[in-house]
Design a protein around this motif. Structure first.
Motif, mmCIF file in Angstrom:
data_model
loop_
_atom_site.group_PDB
_atom_site.id
_atom_site.type_symbol
_atom_site.label_atom_id
_atom_site.label_comp_id
_atom_site.label_asym_id
_atom_site.label_seq_id
_atom_site.Cartn_x
_atom_site.Cartn_y
_atom_site.Cartn_z
ATOM 1 N N GLY A 279 3.688 1.634 -1.442
ATOM 2 C CA GLY A 279 4.463 1.764 -2.679
ATOM 3 C C GLY A 279 5.837 1.147 -2.664
ATOM 4 O O GLY A 279 6.649 1.405 -3.556
ATOM 5 N N ASP B 47 2.960 11.472 -7.629
ATOM 6 C CA ASP B 47 2.731 11.107 -9.024
ATOM 7 C C ASP B 47 2.782 12.394 -9.834
ATOM 8 O O ASP B 47 1.883 13.231 -9.759
ATOM 9 C CB ASP B 47 1.375 10.419 -9.176
ATOM 10 C CG ASP B 47 1.153 9.878 -10.593
ATOM 11 O OD1 ASP B 47 1.842 10.344 -11.521
ATOM 12 O OD2 ASP B 47 0.278 9.010 -10.760
ATOM 13 N N TYR C 123 3.229 9.394 -0.973
ATOM 14 C CA TYR C 123 2.763 9.096 -2.336
ATOM 15 C C TYR C 123 2.946 10.318 -3.232
ATOM 16 O O TYR C 123 2.540 11.425 -2.892
ATOM 17 C CB TYR C 123 1.292 8.682 -2.317
ATOM 18 C CG TYR C 123 0.740 8.321 -3.683
ATOM 19 C CD1 TYR C 123 0.820 7.020 -4.166
ATOM 20 C CD2 TYR C 123 0.146 9.280 -4.489
ATOM 21 C CE1 TYR C 123 0.328 6.686 -5.408
ATOM 22 C CE2 TYR C 123 -0.350 8.962 -5.746
ATOM 23 C CZ TYR C 123 -0.261 7.661 -6.202
ATOM 24 O OH TYR C 123 -0.749 7.331 -7.445
ATOM 25 N N ILE D 115 -4.651 4.630 0.647
ATOM 26 C CA ILE D 115 -3.201 4.838 0.602
ATOM 27 C C ILE D 115 -2.790 5.904 1.603
ATOM 28 O O ILE D 115 -1.840 5.714 2.381
ATOM 29 C CB ILE D 115 -2.753 5.236 -0.824
ATOM 30 C CG1 ILE D 115 -2.993 4.074 -1.799
ATOM 31 C CG2 ILE D 115 -1.286 5.650 -0.838
ATOM 32 C CD1 ILE D 115 -2.702 4.405 -3.245
ATOM 33 N N LYS E 291 0.866 -1.031 -9.715
ATOM 34 C CA LYS E 291 0.147 -0.223 -8.738
ATOM 35 C C LYS E 291 -0.415 -1.094 -7.619
ATOM 36 O O LYS E 291 -0.502 -2.311 -7.732
ATOM 37 C CB LYS E 291 -0.941 0.576 -9.445
ATOM 38 C CG LYS E 291 -0.358 1.566 -10.459
ATOM 39 C CD LYS E 291 -1.432 2.361 -11.188
ATOM 40 C CE LYS E 291 -0.790 3.344 -12.158
ATOM 41 N NZ LYS E 291 -1.800 4.110 -12.931
ATOM 42 N N SER E 292 -0.807 -0.417 -6.545
ATOM 43 C CA SER E 292 -1.094 -1.104 -5.292
ATOM 44 C C SER E 292 -2.249 -2.108 -5.367
ATOM 45 O O SER E 292 -2.151 -3.215 -4.841
ATOM 46 C CB SER E 292 -1.357 -0.079 -4.191
ATOM 47 O OG SER E 292 -2.371 0.832 -4.578
ATOM 48 N N LYS E 293 -3.355 -1.742 -6.022
ATOM 49 C CA LYS E 293 -4.480 -2.678 -6.070
ATOM 50 C C LYS E 293 -4.130 -3.906 -6.906
ATOM 51 O O LYS E 293 -4.515 -5.033 -6.574
ATOM 52 C CB LYS E 293 -5.729 -2.006 -6.641
ATOM 53 C CG LYS E 293 -6.975 -2.905 -6.521
ATOM 54 C CD LYS E 293 -8.234 -2.203 -6.952
ATOM 55 C CE LYS E 293 -9.464 -3.070 -6.638
ATOM 56 N NZ LYS E 293 -9.360 -4.440 -7.140
ATOM 57 N N SER F 141 6.515 -0.718 -5.931
ATOM 58 C CA SER F 141 5.894 0.000 -7.052
ATOM 59 C C SER F 141 6.513 -0.339 -8.409
ATOM 60 O O SER F 141 5.875 -0.128 -9.445
ATOM 61 C CB SER F 141 5.974 1.509 -6.820
ATOM 62 O OG SER F 141 7.323 1.931 -6.686
ATOM 63 N N GLU G 56 -4.606 1.538 -8.890
ATOM 64 C CA GLU G 56 -4.291 1.815 -7.500
ATOM 65 C C GLU G 56 -5.473 1.468 -6.593
ATOM 66 O O GLU G 56 -6.622 1.440 -7.034
ATOM 67 C CB GLU G 56 -3.968 3.307 -7.305
ATOM 68 C CG GLU G 56 -2.669 3.773 -7.947
ATOM 69 C CD GLU G 56 -1.428 3.357 -7.179
ATOM 70 O OE1 GLU G 56 -1.520 2.437 -6.329
ATOM 71 O OE2 GLU G 56 -0.358 3.934 -7.453
ATOM 72 N N THR H 206 0.815 -1.210 0.000
ATOM 73 C CA THR H 206 0.000 0.000 0.000
ATOM 74 C C THR H 206 0.852 1.265 0.000
ATOM 75 O O THR H 206 0.485 2.268 -0.617
ATOM 76 C CB THR H 206 -0.931 0.008 1.234
ATOM 77 O OG1 THR H 206 -1.668 -1.211 1.264
ATOM 78 C CG2 THR H 206 -1.910 1.164 1.167
#
Length: 511
Positions: free
Chosen positions: A323, A417, A415, A402, A330-332, A326, A396, A321
């Motif tokens: 990262g 991006d 986090y 997150i 992605k997390s999901k 990574s 994600e 979760t």
């Protein structure tokens, strides 16, 4: 600051030096081998107070910059002169003014100090070399002066005056007057005199810190952060990294150990797993041991983790979760792969409706040896797991999940991006004062910067926010703050930024 408190602080700096050397792979600095006259080191000393033992405060570092030391003795003198009792001579000393004493022979005795009486050893040198006292007699007088025990000083006065007059070429009455004048200087300086051996030892630690900071900034900053005892130290270490254009990254697979660790190839320092709640050194080292292996996908790594580490499900969930993995997606997506693997690994049969991912019977049949009315049996589990994980979408977890996980287990949001618009922020705190004015703490997703901002009261009343909401910042204005003077509210010179409008941002799952 007491000697005891300085000694405790010194221990932390000794640990920083030791840990820096271990990270670099060199031996602890030995005094007879270290270059104490390295111009680059002395020049770098004035770049920042961070990591310099004795000179971390603004006042002490300002004194250091004013004097611009070029030797350990310089450092030792500046260290002594920063003590509160040295106020009367500090400016003249820091301006490199040569002091003139009552007699030239005293000036010559203190030549290395530019004529200034600074150290306790200077008092002893005067009493022994000029006044002819023995070492024990001189030390007794020094103690008497320091403790304002004037009766002891009075008892020693005949011997002091006789010795001084015997060395002086001036008439006796003039020599006595000079000796008494300098004894008054001794008395006035007693409150700031520092032991030269003590101050020199401390200053050698200062130089060692500066030396390692200059030549091994990555390792030094890591050691500084790893020996942090409070949040202030973390902030200082981060500022030092900024000064050297070194990026501090959150924990990442292949790069992080248990503690802060340098990676010069990426011009980075990676935080350690020990900074994450529920993690431990054993798991951190086990994961780091896997760093050089090549994995085609997260499933291959997951198998290796299960077989070769002691990580538990809670630790794995937190790492995914936040990262840590990574590079694999992605997390999901990674959480879905874990669910598939845990549901099917080792099983040779299962019911049609128990799969963690919706599949048609036709998709599963190629991996099943047999099929009954409700069950698949003799299943090629490895093949089916691989097939299912290849179908997982790379998306994600909900951003709120997150953010909550990071704040709960790391203590802050990391986090980032850079595909996000700079106006897009997440609300991390909402505070309303007694006057009904609301202030938001915002975290900008594109670069991780934070800010606290006042919100227009009427706008917020019609469009309230919740913690972890994502918003796009709209119109803002700068206004003067109001303050109460003599019972009346007036405009002050201070200004504040007011957010007048914003829009909620909703991130839809991909696919």
């Amino acid at each position: 600051m007491s000697v005891d408190s300085l000694s405790i602080l010194g221990l932390r700096n000794i640990a920083i030096i030791k840990d820096t050397c271990e990270l670099v792979g060199i031996e602890y600095p030995q005094t007879h081998k270290l270059n104490w006259n390295d111009k680059e080191v002395w020049d770098s000393l004035l770049e920042s107070p961070i990591g310099l033992f004795q000179f971390g405060s603004d006042f002490a570092f300002d004194c250091l910059k004013r004097f611009d030391p070029k030797s350990v003795n310089d450092l030792a003198m500046v260290s002594a002169i920063t003590r509160p009792g040295a106020t009367s001579i500090r400016d003249r000393f820091l301006n490199h003014e040569r002091n003139r004493n009552p007699d030239k022979m005293i000036d010559e005795l203190f030549e290395d100090n530019n004529g200034w009486l600074i150290f306790q050893e200077d008092t002893l040198a005067f009493l022994i070399n000029i006044c002819g006292l023995s070492g024990s007699e001189a030390d007794n007088v020094r103690r008497a002066i320091g403790r304002k025990q004037f009766d002891r000083l009075e008892n020693a006065m005949p011997t002091i005056l006789e010795g001084y007059c015997s060395k002086s070429s001036k008439p006796v009455d003039v020599a006595k007057s000079e000796a008494q004048e300098f004894l008054q200087i001794l008395s006035d300086s007693a409150q700031y005199q520092f032991g030269k051996n003590h101050s020199t030892g401390y200053s050698m630690i200062t130089y060692m810190c500066a030396y390692l900071r200059h030549y091994y900034p990555y390792e030094f900053i890591c050691a500084y952060l790893n020996n942090s005892e409070k949040q202030e130290h973390i902030q200082e270490g981060t500022s030092l990294a900024d000064l050297y254009n070194i990026k501090i990254n959150p924990p990442k697979f292949r790069y992080s150990k248990a503690t802060y660790f340098p990676d010069k190839e990426t011009n980075s320092i990676y935080k350690g797993l020990s900074s994450i709640k529920y993690m431990n050194e054993t798991v951190a080292n086990e994961l780091y041991e896997l760093r050089d292996k090549q994995y085609n996908n997260f499933l291959e790594l997951l198998k290796d983790i299960n077989e070769n580490t002691s990580i538990n499900s809670r630790q794995l969930t937190i790492l995914i979760t936040t990262g840590y993995f990574s590079e694999f997606g992605k997390s999901k997506k990674l959480m879905d792969i874990v669910d598939i693997y845990n549901s099917l690994n080792g099983k040779k049969q299962f019911k049609f409706d128990s799969l963690p991912l919706s599949l048609t019977i036709e998709e599963v049949e190629p991996y099943a040896g047999k099929k009954t009315a409700k069950m698949f049996t003799q299943v090629d589990t490895d093949g089916l797991i691989e097939y299912m994980t290849n179908k997982v979408q790379d998306i994600e977890l909900p951003m709120k999940d997150i953010f909550e996980c990071e704040l709960e287990n790391i203590g802050y949001i990391s986090y980032q991006d850079n595909s996000y618009n700079p106006k897009v922020c997440v609300v991390t705190e909402i505070n309303t004062n007694k006057f009904g004015t609301t202030f938001l703490s915002l975290y900008r997703l594109c670069d991780g910067t934070t800010t606290n901002i006042k919100v227009d009261k009427k706008y917020y009343a019609n469009k309230p926010l919740s913690k972890y909401d994502m918003i796009s910042i709209g119109d803002m204005e700068q206004k003067h703050k109001r303050k109460k003077v003599d019972g009346k509210w007036v405009m002050s010179d201070e200004t504040e930024i007011i957010l007048n409008s914003y829009a909620r941002v909703v991130i839809e799952d991909e696919g």
